[in-house]
Design an enzyme around this catalytic site. Structure first.
Site, PDB file in Angstrom:
ATOM      1  N   GLY A   1       0.855  -1.033  -0.176  1.00  0.00           N
ATOM      2  CA  GLY A   1       0.220   0.152  -0.382  1.00  0.00           C
ATOM      3  C   GLY A   1       1.107   1.081   0.813  1.00  0.00           C
ATOM      4  O   GLY A   1       0.724   1.907   1.308  1.00  0.00           O
TER       5      GLY A   1
ATOM      6  N   GLY B   1       0.431   4.133  -1.505  1.00  0.00           N
ATOM      7  CA  GLY B   1      -0.474   4.849  -0.905  1.00  0.00           C
ATOM      8  C   GLY B   1      -0.096   5.911   0.633  1.00  0.00           C
ATOM      9  O   GLY B   1      -0.486   6.774   0.575  1.00  0.00           O
ATOM     10  N   ASP B   2      -0.608   4.935   1.175  1.00  0.00           N
ATOM     11  CA  ASP B   2      -0.231   4.850   2.396  1.00  0.00           C
ATOM     12  C   ASP B   2       0.963   4.989   2.547  1.00  0.00           C
ATOM     13  O   ASP B   2       1.127   5.876   4.013  1.00  0.00           O
ATOM     14  CB  ASP B   2      -0.809   3.766   2.766  1.00  0.00           C
ATOM     15  N   LEU B   3       2.294   4.153   2.698  1.00  0.00           N
ATOM     16  CA  LEU B   3       3.252   4.132   3.328  1.00  0.00           C
ATOM     17  C   LEU B   3       4.190   5.032   2.792  1.00  0.00           C
ATOM     18  O   LEU B   3       4.731   5.686   3.722  1.00  0.00           O
ATOM     19  CB  LEU B   3       3.980   2.493   2.572  1.00  0.00           C
TER      20      LEU B   3
ATOM     21  N   ALA C   1       3.082   8.273   4.886  1.00  0.00           N
ATOM     22  CA  ALA C   1       3.876   7.826   6.428  1.00  0.00           C
ATOM     23  C   ALA C   1       4.777   8.848   5.896  1.00  0.00           C
ATOM     24  O   ALA C   1       5.221   9.029   6.895  1.00  0.00           O
ATOM     25  CB  ALA C   1       2.891   6.805   6.737  1.00  0.00           C
TER      26      ALA C   1
END
Length: 393
Positions: free
Chosen positions: A172, A174-176, A179
């Site tokens: 992921g 788009g998240d990682l 973040a």
């Protein structure tokens, strides 16, 4: 002692992007207080779970990105819990949240409100489309998840087989990646505060982060005047740079530099290819013919044979599954698998270790993920002791 052992983070995040950001901070030693809404983080119940009826019902998803944190369950709509949250903010260096735009304002807990209580506070948000404070758009307020960010940010358009559909990247990102950028922003803000005493707002958007990650597509569009698209495991401007099917799996080879190209040709007993295509421009121009030659040779050799012939002189690697990763001595020597307890199960599980390595304050996971509200009494006692210390001054 970690590099951030003097930093307290109040973590309002849930699911993946926010928890991964605060996990990075926790691995570096920060005291991360995970403030969970009633019922806890949405992913507490997500699989996989151990096949053990005594095991705590949080699974691998929650365990992986919430290790080393302390949990307290608070209803920010309730007066007493809201006040407890504000007391935590007064003790905090950083607050991180990944709600939709306007959510914290609905609790009267916006950045400006918290900054009044703690002027040196670093307030960080992770949203799909950013916060109006750093650039207002009509997308803000819309929900977003990893696949949405990958689609909008151009990742899916350049991922997948040349003649196939757009494809999201497996992890992921788009998240990682969002973040990770948010964590970098927080560290930058902490450094600025160290010099000036000023807190500030840090905002990282998933869409923005994917644009940053697809930097190659951006410059290709600008230089070529047309959108780049999918080319499978190949590279649009470098060759050879691809995955090849071998007799028992797949290997990847990156030999676009002339030194590596010549070593590749020697390794597969084809020096004639090196002589025929001596320059990078030659290899790009004739990539289809060369690819066919390499594909034919690879198909008749095993992974071990290809790696033994090329490793050390040509960038080459097998395509590994997690069984192979768990068996790779490099992974263990680099401490990239970390054992943590699974509450109630009487056994340990493995999660990914920290890729950040430091010679003096080496980051590492600092224990398992917390049970919901596990640290309430401990945290309330700390706040009470702080109040008492202030009153005695």
């Amino acid at each position: 002692m970690g590099a951030l052992s003097d930093v307290r983070v109040v973590d309002l995040t849930q699911v993946l992007a926010g928890p991964y950001c605060t996990m990075l901070l926790a691995d570096m030693g920060a005291d991360v207080v995970k403030v969970e809404r009633p019922g806890g983080d949405l992913i507490r119940s997500s699989p996989p779970h151990l096949d053990d009826p005594e095991a705590e019902p949080y699974g691998g998803y929650f365990q992986s990105v919430n290790r080393g944190k302390r949990s307290i369950e608070l209803d920010l709509g309730a007066d007493d819990d809201r006040e407890t949250f504000l007391e935590l903010v007064e003790t905090a260096d950083v607050v991180v949240e990944n709600y939709r735009v306007g959510t914290m304002e609905s609790f009267d807990l916006a950045y400006e409100t918290l900054a009044e209580r703690n002027p040196e506070l670093i307030y960080a948000s992770i949203r799909g489309f950013g916060d109006p404070r750093t650039g207002e758009t009509d997308r803000q307020g819309q929900p977003s998840f990893d696949i949405i960010a990958q689609a909008l940010g151009g990742v899916m358009e350049i991922t997948g087989a040349e003649d196939g559909p757009p494809m999201k990247v497996g992890p992921g990102i788009g998240d990682l990646f969002t973040a990770t950028l948010n964590c970098i922003g927080i560290l930058g803000a902490l450094h600025h505060r160290e010099r000036t005493g000023e807190g500030q707002y840090v905002d990282t958007a998933m869409y923005d982060s994917m644009l940053s990650m697809t930097e190659r597509a951006i410059y290709l569009q600008s230089y070529q005047g047309s959108p780049p698209t999918r080319c499978g495991n190949a590279h649009p401007t470098l060759f050879p740079y691809n995955a090849f099917a071998v007799a028992d799996g797949y290997v990847v080879v990156s030999a676009f530099g002339t030194n590596h190209w010549r070593a590749l040709c020697d390794g597969i007993d084809r020096p004639d290819l090196a002589d025929a295509y001596p320059r990078p421009a030659d290899r790009l121009e004739h990539r289809e013919e060369i690819h066919a030659e390499l594909t034919e040779w690879m198909a008749t050799h095993t992974t071990d044979d290809v790696v033994d012939r090329l490793e050390g002189s040509v960038p080459v690697a097998p395509v590994q599954d997690t069984d192979a990763i768990f068996g790779d001595p490099h992974v263990h020597e680099r401490e990239m698998l970390y054992e943590v307890d699974q509450p109630g199960a009487g056994e340990t599980v493995d999660i990914a270790g920290s890729a950040i390595k430091m010679s003096k304050t080496n980051p590492k996971p600092r224990g398992r993920a917390p049970l919901l509200d596990e640290h309430r009494e401990e945290l309330l006692a700390e706040l009470a002791a702080q109040h008492e210390a202030i009153s005695e001054k």
